[in-house]
Design an enzyme around this catalytic site. Structure first.
Site, PDB file in Angstrom:
ATOM      1  N   ASP A  64     -15.883  -3.391  -0.612  1.00  0.00           N
ATOM      2  CA  ASP A  64     -15.435  -3.062   0.719  1.00  0.00           C
ATOM      3  C   ASP A  64     -16.608  -2.765   1.735  1.00  0.00           C
ATOM      4  OD1 ASP A  64     -12.775  -2.851  -0.429  1.00  0.00           O
ATOM      5  OD2 ASP A  64     -13.519  -0.823  -1.460  1.00  0.00           O
ATOM      6  N   ASP A 113       0.727  -1.256   0.063  1.00  0.00           N
ATOM      7  CA  ASP A 113      -0.051  -0.341  -0.027  1.00  0.00           C
ATOM      8  C   ASP A 113       0.683   1.262   0.000  1.00  0.00           C
ATOM      9  OD1 ASP A 113      -2.068  -1.775   0.258  1.00  0.00           O
ATOM     10  OD2 ASP A 113      -2.792  -1.200   2.130  1.00  0.00           O
TER      11      ASP A 113
END
Length: 250
Positions: free
Chosen positions: A129, A8
């Protein structure tokens, strides 16, 4: 079953967040490229990259870093974060990304998402998500009012090639996977499903593995657990490989 180590990117560094909160980041590597190389050397078969700055700001922020990661690796890379128009999608694919993960755009602009799936067949997936059963967008900060059950049929019709499901409440918390939610999604989906959020130990991989034999689940993303060592990539891959030729896998 494939384990996807996560890199990330935030402010040019490799970090991990807790429950997607931008202000709760831990830097694990000054260089995302070095982190990516390390996972390839440890036996990764795919790499999962997220442009966190893009996810929160709505524009691709880390294209140069992503290009350098793709150039440095022999394994394929999937990328999400800030891909909200056709030009950005095309630019990342030209930079060497193997497939794209679309979140906000897929939920908010269905026509554009369908066009993207048609333009790049087999290379565009969707990120679902969820928090409390409801899907979030725009870096996990906006409640869409949708659930997996209401959103998935349309996304599949639009041409999504794969689905990544993240349990936001478990992401970065190393508290184990939500097997029930994953199984529900993986039985609904007609395309491969990848689990994310809470994949913290070999035991979590062992809990998910049977679903790869019975449903559309095909892998799991793990970040903090791999960086902190509660999940060992080589050990997990060896455990999976040992089962490939067993009767239960036939």
């Amino acid at each position: 079953m494939i384990i996807f180590p996560a890199v990330d990117i935030q402010n040019g560094k490799a970090v991990r967040l807790k429950q997607g909160r931008a202000h709760e980041s831990t830097v694990f590597a000054e260089s995302p490229v070095d982190a990516a190389r390390a996972w390839e050397e440890a036996g990764a078969r795919w790499l999962h990259v997220v442009d966190l700055d893009g996810a929160f700001d709505g524009a691709a922020q880390s294209r140069r870093i992503v290009r350098d990661i793709c150039a440095a690796l022999a394994i394929p890379v999937q990328l999400g974060g800030g891909i909200r128009d056709m030009h950005t999608a095309e630019a990342y694919l030209e930079a060497g990304v193997s497939r794209l993960i679309i979140g906000t755009l897929a939920l908010e602009q269905p026509t554009l998402f369908a066009d993207m799936c048609r333009a790049f067949p087999g290379r565009v997936g969707v990120s679902l998500d969820a928090e409390g059963g409801r899907l979030k967008s725009r870096g996990w900060v906006e409640d869409t009012g949708m659930t997996v059950d209401t959103a998935l049929p349309r996304l599949l019709d639009d041409g999504a090639a794969f689905v990544i499901y993240t349990d936001i409440e478990r992401d970065g918390m190393q508290c184990g996977v939500n097997v029930a939610a994953l199984e529900h999604l993986a039985r609904l989906s007609t395309v491969p499903v990848i689990a994310a959020g809470g994949v913290a130990t070999l035991e979590d991989i062992q809990k998910l593995y049977p679903l790869t034999l019975e449903t559309s689940l095909m892998g799991a993303v793990s970040g903090r657990a791999l960086y902190e060592g509660t999940l060992d990539l080589k050990e997990a891959n060896a455990w999976i490989d040992a089962r490939k030729n067993t009767p239960e896998s036939a």
